[in-house]
Write an enzyme that holds these catalytic residues in place. Structure first.
Site, PDB file in Angstrom:
ATOM      1  N   ARG A  50      36.288  39.988  33.184  1.00 19.52           N
ATOM      2  CA  ARG A  50      36.005  39.399  31.913  1.00 19.52           C
ATOM      3  C   ARG A  50      37.269  39.009  31.155  1.00 19.52           C
ATOM      4  O   ARG A  50      37.210  38.271  30.186  1.00 19.52           O
ATOM      5  CB  ARG A  50      35.189  40.404  31.077  1.00 19.52           C
ATOM      6  N   GLY A  51      38.408  39.554  31.611  1.00 21.06           N
ATOM      7  CA  GLY A  51      39.653  39.418  30.848  1.00 21.06           C
ATOM      8  C   GLY A  51      40.100  37.995  30.551  1.00 21.06           C
ATOM      9  O   GLY A  51      40.762  37.748  29.548  1.00 21.06           O
ATOM     10  N   ASP A  85      43.967  36.231  33.132  1.00 15.00           N
ATOM     11  CA  ASP A  85      44.604  36.817  31.943  1.00 15.00           C
ATOM     12  C   ASP A  85      45.989  37.364  32.274  1.00 15.00           C
ATOM     13  O   ASP A  85      46.953  37.084  31.586  1.00 15.00           O
ATOM     14  CB  ASP A  85      43.711  37.925  31.341  1.00 15.00           C
ATOM     15  N   ASP A  93      49.603  41.463  37.672  1.00 15.68           N
ATOM     16  CA  ASP A  93      50.392  42.685  37.645  1.00 15.68           C
ATOM     17  C   ASP A  93      50.983  42.891  39.042  1.00 15.68           C
ATOM     18  O   ASP A  93      51.973  42.259  39.389  1.00 15.68           O
ATOM     19  CB  ASP A  93      49.424  43.808  37.200  1.00 15.68           C
ATOM     20  N   GLY A 145      49.669  41.806  41.664  1.00  7.81           N
ATOM     21  CA  GLY A 145      49.356  40.586  42.396  1.00  7.81           C
ATOM     22  C   GLY A 145      48.278  40.797  43.444  1.00  7.81           C
ATOM     23  O   GLY A 145      47.835  39.844  44.084  1.00  7.81           O
TER      24      GLY A 145
END
Ligand code: IMP
Ligand code: MG
Length: 187
Positions: A48-49, A106, A109, A111
């Site tokens: 959802r980010g 979003d 991090d 990956g």
């Protein structure tokens, strides 16, 4: 559910609302330039980010485009997140074969998540497949991922707001904040 006021655990505002909106507009300009004349563009948002970024970004686009959503869970059978096992929990409704796909994320991090998603999507033979991420924690990268559009490179701090949650809350905040984990009480 008890809701803490975000001011109680906001360590710092990392990216304020105006800076965010200006950068999203710049990314929109880049996309309008790069996809000019294209009538096959599909923006894919991983729930959802990415939704807040997706919605602001698409409002900057003048190129015609479709949108679609997918959801994944990062936990595998053994529930070890670090292994980056990605399970599809909601699939696309669009057939991406021959589409120009832009994955709107979003944050990247390690990956691992995006790399699994890219592999999954490339099997469906889109015409092109690119990545647009708002945030990049590049110092945390474990798996090499091609990033074609990047909003901000950020330090290794846990952030929230503008789509990113803390225990599923605070996604609505219009800025990116750093959480003070000692002050944040998990539900
Ligand atoms: P990766 O597979 O390690 O690249 O993980 C990326 C995912 O981790 C993102 O889609 C987020 O859901 C989550 N994530 C990583 N860093 C943060 C953060 O600072 N705040 C909130 N979510 C994060
Ligand atoms: Mg995410």
């Amino acid at each position: 559910m008890r809701m803490q006021n975000y001011q109680d655990f906001l360590a710092e505002t990392l990216i304020d609302q105006v800076t965010l909106q200006n950068r999203v507009a710049e990314l929109g300009h880049e996309l309008n330039r790069d996809y000019a004349g294209n009538d096959n563009l599909l923006l894919i948002c991983i729930l959802r980010g990415g939704i807040v970024f997706l919605v602001d970004l698409m409002r900057q686009l003048t190129v015609p485009h479709q949108i679609d959503f997918m959801a994944i869970s990062s936990y595998g059978v053994n529930a070890r997140e670090s292994e980056g096992n990605v399970r599809l929990t909601l699939d696309l409704q669009t057939n991406i074969h021959d589409k120009d796909v832009l994955l709107v994320e979003d944050i990247i991090d390690s990956g691992r998540t995006i790399s699994k998603v890219l592999k999954m999507l490339s099997l469906r033979e889109p015409r092109s497949l690119k990545v647009c991420t708002l945030l990049d924690k590049s110092t945390r990268r474990e798996v090499d991922v091609p990033i074609h559009y990047r909003g901000f490179d950020i330090p290794n701090k846990f952030v929230f707001g503008y789509g990113l949650d803390l225990d599923e809350l605070y996604r609505n905040l219009p800025f990116i904040g750093v959480v003070d984990l000692e002050k944040f009480q998990e539900n």
